[in-house]
Design a protein around this motif. Structure first.
Motif, PDB file in Angstrom:
ATOM      1  N   ARG A 131       0.832  -1.031  -0.027  1.00 15.40           N
ATOM      2  CA  ARG A 131      -0.033   0.063  -0.064  1.00 15.40           C
ATOM      3  C   ARG A 131       1.005   1.192  -0.021  1.00 15.40           C
ATOM      4  O   ARG A 131       2.059   1.076   0.447  1.00 15.40           O
ATOM      5  CB  ARG A 131      -0.969  -0.087   1.341  1.00 15.40           C
ATOM      6  N   ARG A 132       0.266   2.411  -0.733  1.00 17.05           N
ATOM      7  CA  ARG A 132       0.918   3.718  -0.691  1.00 17.05           C
ATOM      8  C   ARG A 132       0.080   4.794  -0.081  1.00 17.05           C
ATOM      9  O   ARG A 132      -1.183   4.558  -0.317  1.00 17.05           O
ATOM     10  CB  ARG A 132       1.277   3.951  -2.244  1.00 17.05           C
ATOM     11  N   THR A 134      -1.792   8.032  -0.031  1.00 22.19           N
ATOM     12  CA  THR A 134      -2.445   8.882  -0.753  1.00 22.19           C
ATOM     13  C   THR A 134      -2.795  10.161  -0.188  1.00 22.19           C
ATOM     14  O   THR A 134      -3.399  10.975  -1.163  1.00 22.19           O
ATOM     15  CB  THR A 134      -3.336   8.170  -1.894  1.00 22.19           C
ATOM     16  N   THR A 152      -4.903   5.251   1.795  1.00 25.31           N
ATOM     17  CA  THR A 152      -3.947   4.502   0.999  1.00 25.31           C
ATOM     18  C   THR A 152      -4.780   4.206  -0.418  1.00 25.31           C
ATOM     19  O   THR A 152      -5.864   4.408  -0.842  1.00 25.31           O
ATOM     20  CB  THR A 152      -3.754   3.264   1.548  1.00 25.31           C
ATOM     21  N   ASP A 153      -3.714   3.965  -1.268  1.00 25.60           N
ATOM     22  CA  ASP A 153      -4.165   3.794  -2.704  1.00 25.60           C
ATOM     23  C   ASP A 153      -4.801   2.552  -2.839  1.00 25.60           C
ATOM     24  O   ASP A 153      -5.579   2.322  -3.980  1.00 25.60           O
ATOM     25  CB  ASP A 153      -2.871   3.538  -3.709  1.00 25.60           C
ATOM     26  N   LYS A 154      -5.066   1.891  -1.814  1.00 27.21           N
ATOM     27  CA  LYS A 154      -5.889   0.369  -1.834  1.00 27.21           C
ATOM     28  C   LYS A 154      -6.980   0.755  -1.123  1.00 27.21           C
ATOM     29  O   LYS A 154      -7.939  -0.457  -1.300  1.00 27.21           O
ATOM     30  CB  LYS A 154      -5.230  -0.666  -1.195  1.00 27.21           C
ATOM     31  N   GLY A 186       2.270   9.068  -1.939  1.00 29.50           N
ATOM     32  CA  GLY A 186       2.805   8.485  -3.120  1.00 29.50           C
ATOM     33  C   GLY A 186       3.898   7.645  -2.735  1.00 29.50           C
ATOM     34  O   GLY A 186       4.247   6.669  -3.412  1.00 29.50           O
ATOM     35  N   TYR A 339     -10.976  -2.294  -6.994  1.00 30.09           N
ATOM     36  CA  TYR A 339      -9.559  -1.922  -7.289  1.00 30.09           C
ATOM     37  C   TYR A 339      -9.580  -1.287  -8.486  1.00 30.09           C
ATOM     38  O   TYR A 339      -8.801  -0.211  -8.660  1.00 30.09           O
ATOM     39  CB  TYR A 339      -8.637  -3.125  -6.896  1.00 30.09           C
ATOM     40  N   ILE A 342     -10.997   2.174  -8.466  1.00 34.16           N
ATOM     41  CA  ILE A 342      -9.775   3.206  -7.646  1.00 34.16           C
ATOM     42  C   ILE A 342      -8.753   3.344  -8.718  1.00 34.16           C
ATOM     43  O   ILE A 342      -8.505   4.706  -8.824  1.00 34.16           O
ATOM     44  CB  ILE A 342      -9.178   2.551  -6.268  1.00 34.16           C
ATOM     45  N   ASP A 343      -8.356   2.547  -9.429  1.00 32.75           N
ATOM     46  CA  ASP A 343      -7.221   2.690 -10.371  1.00 32.75           C
ATOM     47  C   ASP A 343      -7.750   3.713 -11.600  1.00 32.75           C
ATOM     48  O   ASP A 343      -7.020   4.690 -12.003  1.00 32.75           O
ATOM     49  CB  ASP A 343      -6.780   1.423 -10.926  1.00 32.75           C
ATOM     50  N   GLY A 346      -7.943   7.168 -10.009  1.00 28.90           N
ATOM     51  CA  GLY A 346      -6.712   7.628  -9.976  1.00 28.90           C
ATOM     52  C   GLY A 346      -6.272   8.030 -11.463  1.00 28.90           C
ATOM     53  O   GLY A 346      -5.296   9.145 -11.506  1.00 28.90           O
TER      54      GLY A 346
END
Length: 346
Positions: A131-132, A134, A152-154, A186, A339, A342-343, A346
Protein backbone atom coordinates in the motif's frame (compact mmCIF):
# COMPACT_ATOMS: atom_id res chain seq x y z
CA UNK A 1 -7.95 -48.08 3.52
CA UNK A 2 -11.62 -48.92 3.92
CA UNK A 3 -13.63 -51.20 1.65
CA UNK A 4 -16.08 -49.61 -0.77
CA UNK A 5 -19.01 -50.63 1.42
CA UNK A 6 -17.37 -49.17 4.52
CA UNK A 7 -16.74 -45.93 2.60
CA UNK A 8 -20.39 -45.85 1.54
CA UNK A 9 -21.62 -46.47 5.08
CA UNK A 10 -19.37 -43.81 6.59
CA UNK A 11 -20.34 -41.35 3.85
CA UNK A 12 -24.07 -41.89 4.48
CA UNK A 13 -23.73 -41.70 8.27
CA UNK A 14 -21.86 -38.39 8.07
CA UNK A 15 -24.18 -36.95 5.42
CA UNK A 16 -27.24 -37.82 7.53
CA UNK A 17 -25.79 -36.76 10.85
CA UNK A 18 -24.44 -33.40 9.63
CA UNK A 19 -27.79 -32.56 8.05
CA UNK A 20 -30.22 -33.98 10.65
CA UNK A 21 -28.15 -34.16 13.84
CA UNK A 22 -29.39 -37.67 14.78
CA UNK A 23 -27.42 -40.92 15.20
CA UNK A 24 -27.77 -43.21 12.18
CA UNK A 25 -28.72 -46.89 12.42
CA UNK A 26 -28.61 -49.87 10.06
CA UNK A 27 -32.25 -49.51 9.02
CA UNK A 28 -31.67 -45.98 7.70
CA UNK A 29 -28.58 -47.15 5.81
CA UNK A 30 -30.53 -49.98 4.16
CA UNK A 31 -33.28 -47.56 3.16
CA UNK A 32 -30.70 -45.23 1.61
CA UNK A 33 -29.07 -47.82 -0.61
CA UNK A 34 -26.57 -49.98 1.28
CA UNK A 35 -27.09 -53.39 -0.34
CA UNK A 36 -26.51 -55.63 2.65
CA UNK A 37 -28.44 -57.17 5.50
CA UNK A 38 -29.00 -55.30 8.73
CA UNK A 39 -26.62 -57.65 10.54
CA UNK A 40 -23.87 -57.10 7.94
CA UNK A 41 -24.26 -53.32 8.16
CA UNK A 42 -24.07 -53.46 11.97
CA UNK A 43 -20.86 -55.46 11.71
CA UNK A 44 -19.40 -52.89 9.30
CA UNK A 45 -20.38 -50.08 11.65
CA UNK A 46 -18.69 -51.94 14.52
CA UNK A 47 -15.53 -52.20 12.40
CA UNK A 48 -15.67 -48.47 11.64
CA UNK A 49 -16.11 -47.86 15.37
CA UNK A 50 -13.02 -49.97 16.09
CA UNK A 51 -11.11 -47.90 13.51
CA UNK A 52 -12.03 -44.82 15.52
CA UNK A 53 -14.20 -43.33 12.75
CA UNK A 54 -17.61 -43.77 14.42
CA UNK A 55 -18.95 -43.42 17.96
CA UNK A 56 -21.79 -45.41 19.54
CA UNK A 57 -23.55 -43.08 21.93
CA UNK A 58 -25.27 -45.83 23.94
CA UNK A 59 -25.98 -49.55 23.68
CA UNK A 60 -29.06 -49.40 21.44
CA UNK A 61 -28.19 -46.33 19.41
CA UNK A 62 -27.04 -45.80 15.89
CA UNK A 63 -23.66 -44.26 15.25
CA UNK A 64 -22.33 -40.73 15.06
CA UNK A 65 -19.05 -39.63 13.44
CA UNK A 66 -15.90 -39.11 15.50
CA UNK A 67 -13.46 -36.28 14.77
CA UNK A 68 -11.27 -38.84 12.98
CA UNK A 69 -14.31 -39.87 10.99
CA UNK A 70 -14.87 -36.30 9.84
CA UNK A 71 -11.19 -36.06 8.94
CA UNK A 72 -11.36 -39.20 6.81
CA UNK A 73 -14.57 -37.99 5.19
CA UNK A 74 -13.10 -34.60 4.26
CA UNK A 75 -9.92 -36.18 2.90
CA UNK A 76 -11.46 -39.08 0.96
CA UNK A 77 -15.25 -38.91 0.61
CA UNK A 78 -16.30 -35.26 0.41
CA UNK A 79 -18.36 -34.48 -2.69
CA UNK A 80 -19.16 -30.73 -2.93
CA UNK A 81 -22.89 -30.14 -3.24
CA UNK A 82 -23.92 -28.11 -6.26
CA UNK A 83 -25.47 -24.80 -5.24
CA UNK A 84 -28.77 -23.71 -6.70
CA UNK A 85 -28.65 -20.73 -9.03
CA UNK A 86 -30.84 -18.84 -6.55
CA UNK A 87 -28.23 -19.40 -3.82
CA UNK A 88 -25.46 -18.10 -6.07
CA UNK A 89 -27.57 -15.04 -6.88
CA UNK A 90 -28.09 -14.31 -3.18
CA UNK A 91 -24.30 -14.24 -2.71
CA UNK A 92 -23.81 -11.97 -5.74
CA UNK A 93 -26.55 -9.57 -4.68
CA UNK A 94 -25.23 -9.41 -1.12
CA UNK A 95 -21.77 -8.48 -2.38
CA UNK A 96 -23.07 -6.24 -5.14
CA UNK A 97 -23.90 -3.10 -3.18
CA UNK A 98 -21.80 0.09 -3.18
CA UNK A 99 -18.84 0.06 -0.80
CA UNK A 100 -16.90 3.13 0.31
CA UNK A 101 -13.59 1.52 1.27
CA UNK A 102 -11.83 -1.83 1.17
CA UNK A 103 -12.34 -2.64 4.87
CA UNK A 104 -16.06 -2.12 4.38
CA UNK A 105 -16.09 -4.94 1.80
CA UNK A 106 -14.06 -7.27 4.04
CA UNK A 107 -16.18 -6.53 7.10
CA UNK A 108 -19.45 -7.02 5.23
CA UNK A 109 -18.20 -10.26 3.66
CA UNK A 110 -17.89 -11.80 7.14
CA UNK A 111 -21.38 -10.65 8.11
CA UNK A 112 -22.92 -11.87 4.85
CA UNK A 113 -21.25 -15.29 5.02
CA UNK A 114 -22.34 -15.70 8.64
CA UNK A 115 -25.94 -14.89 7.76
CA UNK A 116 -25.89 -17.37 4.87
CA UNK A 117 -24.51 -20.22 6.99
CA UNK A 118 -25.45 -19.48 10.62
CA UNK A 119 -21.80 -20.07 11.55
CA UNK A 120 -19.15 -17.64 12.73
CA UNK A 121 -17.29 -16.16 9.74
CA UNK A 122 -13.78 -14.69 9.70
CA UNK A 123 -12.47 -12.43 6.95
CA UNK A 124 -9.05 -10.94 6.18
CA UNK A 125 -8.48 -8.65 3.20
CA UNK A 126 -5.67 -8.68 0.65
CA UNK A 127 -2.09 -8.10 1.80
CA UNK A 128 -1.15 -4.63 3.05
CA UNK A 129 2.59 -4.52 2.38
CA UNK A 130 2.35 -2.81 -1.02
CA UNK A 131 0.00 0.00 0.00
CA UNK A 132 0.99 3.61 -0.67
CA UNK A 133 0.00 6.74 1.20
CA UNK A 134 -2.31 8.87 -0.96
CA UNK A 135 -3.79 11.28 1.55
CA UNK A 136 -3.27 12.81 4.97
CA UNK A 137 -5.63 15.38 6.50
CA UNK A 138 -6.33 16.95 9.86
CA UNK A 139 -9.82 18.34 10.40
CA UNK A 140 -10.48 20.50 13.52
CA UNK A 141 -13.36 19.34 15.73
CA UNK A 142 -12.98 22.05 18.37
CA UNK A 143 -10.25 24.22 19.88
CA UNK A 144 -8.17 21.33 21.17
CA UNK A 145 -9.20 18.26 19.12
CA UNK A 146 -8.81 17.24 15.50
CA UNK A 147 -9.61 14.14 13.48
CA UNK A 148 -6.63 12.88 11.48
CA UNK A 149 -7.27 10.83 8.34
CA UNK A 150 -4.89 8.57 6.41
CA UNK A 151 -5.87 7.20 2.98
CA UNK A 152 -4.00 4.55 0.96
CA UNK A 153 -4.10 3.74 -2.74
CA UNK A 154 -5.84 0.44 -1.95
CA UNK A 155 -8.89 2.18 -0.58
CA UNK A 156 -8.05 1.89 3.11
CA UNK A 157 -9.07 4.79 5.32
CA UNK A 158 -7.86 5.15 8.91
CA UNK A 159 -9.02 7.97 11.15
CA UNK A 160 -8.35 8.90 14.73
CA UNK A 161 -9.44 11.72 17.04
CA UNK A 162 -6.66 13.21 19.16
CA UNK A 163 -5.97 16.19 21.36
CA UNK A 164 -3.62 18.87 20.06
CA UNK A 165 -0.55 19.51 22.24
CA UNK A 166 -0.86 22.96 23.87
CA UNK A 167 2.34 24.05 22.18
CA UNK A 168 0.80 23.67 18.70
CA UNK A 169 -1.60 26.21 17.17
CA UNK A 170 -4.13 25.54 14.39
CA UNK A 171 -1.91 27.22 11.77
CA UNK A 172 0.90 24.89 12.86
CA UNK A 173 -1.31 21.92 12.03
CA UNK A 174 -1.76 23.20 8.49
CA UNK A 175 2.01 23.47 8.13
CA UNK A 176 2.48 19.91 9.44
CA UNK A 177 -0.08 18.56 6.97
CA UNK A 178 1.68 20.34 4.08
CA UNK A 179 5.07 18.92 5.10
CA UNK A 180 3.71 15.37 5.44
CA UNK A 181 1.93 15.60 2.09
CA UNK A 182 4.90 17.14 0.29
CA UNK A 183 7.35 14.54 1.56
CA UNK A 184 5.35 11.33 1.91
CA UNK A 185 2.37 11.23 -0.48
CA UNK A 186 2.81 8.47 -3.05
CA UNK A 187 5.38 6.59 -0.97
CA UNK A 188 4.88 2.96 0.17
CA UNK A 189 3.70 2.77 3.78
CA UNK A 190 6.91 1.00 4.75
CA UNK A 191 8.93 3.95 3.42
CA UNK A 192 6.58 6.38 5.17
CA UNK A 193 7.05 4.48 8.40
CA UNK A 194 10.85 4.65 8.09
CA UNK A 195 11.01 8.33 7.10
CA UNK A 196 8.80 9.31 10.05
CA UNK A 197 11.61 8.07 12.26
CA UNK A 198 14.44 9.77 10.41
CA UNK A 199 13.86 12.59 7.93
CA UNK A 200 10.48 14.00 9.03
CA UNK A 201 11.41 14.74 12.69
CA UNK A 202 14.43 16.71 11.48
CA UNK A 203 12.26 18.78 9.13
CA UNK A 204 9.56 19.43 11.75
CA UNK A 205 12.13 20.50 14.36
CA UNK A 206 13.06 23.39 12.08
CA UNK A 207 9.57 24.81 12.63
CA UNK A 208 8.45 23.55 16.06
CA UNK A 209 10.04 23.21 19.46
CA UNK A 210 8.31 19.89 20.15
CA UNK A 211 6.72 17.40 17.72
CA UNK A 212 6.32 14.42 20.00
CA UNK A 213 2.52 14.41 20.12
CA UNK A 214 2.13 14.70 16.35
CA UNK A 215 4.66 11.98 15.55
CA UNK A 216 3.16 9.64 18.14
CA UNK A 217 -0.24 10.10 16.52
CA UNK A 218 1.07 9.42 13.03
CA UNK A 219 2.96 6.34 14.18
CA UNK A 220 -0.18 5.02 15.85
CA UNK A 221 -2.29 5.54 12.73
CA UNK A 222 0.29 3.94 10.47
CA UNK A 223 0.33 0.96 12.80
CA UNK A 224 -3.42 0.69 12.19
CA UNK A 225 -2.89 0.94 8.44
CA UNK A 226 -0.23 -1.79 8.54
CA UNK A 227 -2.29 -4.09 10.72
CA UNK A 228 -3.87 -7.09 9.02
CA UNK A 229 -7.39 -6.60 10.32
CA UNK A 230 -9.60 -9.60 10.90
CA UNK A 231 -13.36 -9.09 10.78
CA UNK A 232 -15.78 -11.43 12.54
CA UNK A 233 -19.38 -12.04 11.53
CA UNK A 234 -21.87 -13.96 13.68
CA UNK A 235 -19.74 -14.00 16.80
CA UNK A 236 -22.74 -15.06 18.89
CA UNK A 237 -23.20 -18.14 16.70
CA UNK A 238 -20.03 -19.54 18.21
CA UNK A 239 -20.83 -18.33 21.72
CA UNK A 240 -24.21 -20.09 21.48
CA UNK A 241 -22.59 -23.30 20.23
CA UNK A 242 -23.54 -26.63 21.83
CA UNK A 243 -19.79 -27.09 22.31
CA UNK A 244 -19.89 -24.61 25.21
CA UNK A 245 -20.83 -26.47 28.39
CA UNK A 246 -20.48 -23.91 31.21
CA UNK A 247 -20.01 -20.23 32.04
CA UNK A 248 -16.21 -20.52 32.33
CA UNK A 249 -15.99 -21.96 28.83
CA UNK A 250 -18.31 -19.21 27.58
CA UNK A 251 -16.03 -16.55 29.09
CA UNK A 252 -12.93 -18.17 27.63
CA UNK A 253 -14.55 -18.37 24.19
CA UNK A 254 -15.66 -14.74 24.40
CA UNK A 255 -12.11 -13.61 25.21
CA UNK A 256 -10.79 -15.77 22.37
CA UNK A 257 -13.21 -14.17 19.89
CA UNK A 258 -12.06 -10.71 21.04
CA UNK A 259 -8.36 -11.55 20.51
CA UNK A 260 -7.49 -10.55 16.94
CA UNK A 261 -3.97 -12.00 17.23
CA UNK A 262 -5.31 -15.46 18.11
CA UNK A 263 -7.95 -15.27 15.38
CA UNK A 264 -5.31 -14.24 12.84
CA UNK A 265 -3.25 -17.24 13.94
CA UNK A 266 -6.13 -19.54 13.01
CA UNK A 267 -5.93 -18.35 9.39
CA UNK A 268 -2.17 -18.58 8.95
CA UNK A 269 -2.22 -21.56 6.56
CA UNK A 270 -2.78 -20.41 2.98
CA UNK A 271 -1.31 -23.15 0.80
CA UNK A 272 -4.61 -24.44 -0.66
CA UNK A 273 -7.68 -22.73 -2.14
CA UNK A 274 -9.92 -24.40 0.48
CA UNK A 275 -8.75 -26.33 3.52
CA UNK A 276 -10.46 -27.85 6.53
CA UNK A 277 -8.96 -28.27 9.98
CA UNK A 278 -10.77 -30.25 12.66
CA UNK A 279 -10.47 -30.48 16.43
CA UNK A 280 -6.89 -30.64 17.69
CA UNK A 281 -5.62 -29.45 14.28
CA UNK A 282 -6.81 -25.97 15.31
CA UNK A 283 -4.23 -25.89 18.10
CA UNK A 284 -6.60 -24.61 20.79
CA UNK A 285 -8.35 -26.73 23.43
CA UNK A 286 -11.35 -24.38 23.30
CA UNK A 287 -11.95 -25.44 19.70
CA UNK A 288 -11.47 -29.17 20.26
CA UNK A 289 -14.97 -30.04 19.02
CA UNK A 290 -15.00 -27.58 16.12
CA UNK A 291 -13.96 -27.26 12.51
CA UNK A 292 -12.51 -24.39 10.53
CA UNK A 293 -13.19 -24.29 6.80
CA UNK A 294 -10.90 -21.71 5.23
CA UNK A 295 -10.95 -20.40 1.65
CA UNK A 296 -8.21 -18.27 0.14
CA UNK A 297 -8.44 -16.01 -2.91
CA UNK A 298 -6.04 -13.97 -5.01
CA UNK A 299 -6.51 -10.46 -6.41
CA UNK A 300 -4.17 -9.86 -9.32
CA UNK A 301 -1.68 -7.17 -8.33
CA UNK A 302 -3.15 -6.72 -4.86
CA UNK A 303 -2.28 -9.88 -2.91
CA UNK A 304 -4.32 -12.60 -1.26
CA UNK A 305 -7.17 -12.67 1.23
CA UNK A 306 -9.01 -15.24 3.32
CA UNK A 307 -12.60 -15.99 4.28
CA UNK A 308 -13.43 -18.78 6.74
CA UNK A 309 -16.20 -20.54 8.67
CA UNK A 310 -15.75 -21.64 12.28
CA UNK A 311 -18.33 -23.92 13.84
CA UNK A 312 -19.19 -27.35 15.13
CA UNK A 313 -17.29 -30.31 13.68
CA UNK A 314 -20.70 -31.63 12.62
CA UNK A 315 -21.21 -28.88 10.03
CA UNK A 316 -22.60 -30.10 6.66
CA UNK A 317 -19.25 -30.12 4.87
CA UNK A 318 -20.45 -30.80 1.32
CA UNK A 319 -22.82 -27.80 1.35
CA UNK A 320 -20.46 -25.48 3.22
CA UNK A 321 -17.54 -26.40 0.92
CA UNK A 322 -19.51 -25.40 -2.17
CA UNK A 323 -20.92 -22.26 -0.60
CA UNK A 324 -17.51 -21.12 0.60
CA UNK A 325 -15.94 -21.85 -2.80
CA UNK A 326 -18.54 -19.73 -4.63
CA UNK A 327 -18.34 -17.03 -1.96
CA UNK A 328 -14.54 -16.66 -2.21
CA UNK A 329 -14.77 -16.36 -6.00
CA UNK A 330 -17.54 -13.75 -5.86
CA UNK A 331 -15.70 -11.84 -3.13
CA UNK A 332 -12.57 -11.79 -5.32
CA UNK A 333 -14.64 -10.38 -8.20
CA UNK A 334 -16.10 -7.68 -5.93
CA UNK A 335 -12.66 -6.68 -4.66
CA UNK A 336 -11.15 -6.73 -8.15
CA UNK A 337 -13.94 -4.43 -9.40
CA UNK A 338 -13.33 -2.10 -6.47
CA UNK A 339 -9.59 -1.91 -7.14
CA UNK A 340 -10.26 -1.25 -10.83
CA UNK A 341 -12.58 1.61 -9.91
CA UNK A 342 -9.87 3.12 -7.70
CA UNK A 343 -7.25 2.74 -10.42
CA UNK A 344 -9.50 4.32 -13.07
CA UNK A 345 -10.39 7.18 -10.73
CA UNK A 346 -6.72 7.76 -10.03
Amino acid sequence: MLTQRQDDILHLIIHNYTNLGKPVGSKTLMEEGIAASSATIRNEMKTLEEYGLLIKTHSSSGRTPSLNGYRYYVDHLLEPERLKESEVNVIRQSLGKDFHEINDIIEQSAKILSRLTSYTALSIGPDVKNRRLTGFKMIPLNNRQVIAIIVTDKGNVENQVFSIPKSIESEDLEKIVRIINDKLIGEPLLTVYQRLRTEIPMILHKYFQTTEGILDLFNSMLGEAFEEKIFVGGQMNLLNSDQIQDIDQFKAMYLFMENSEQLNGLLSAKDQPIQVRIGSELGNDLLSGMSLMQANYEIQGHGSGTIALLGSASMPYSKMFSLLDVFRQELAVTLDDYYRSIDSFG
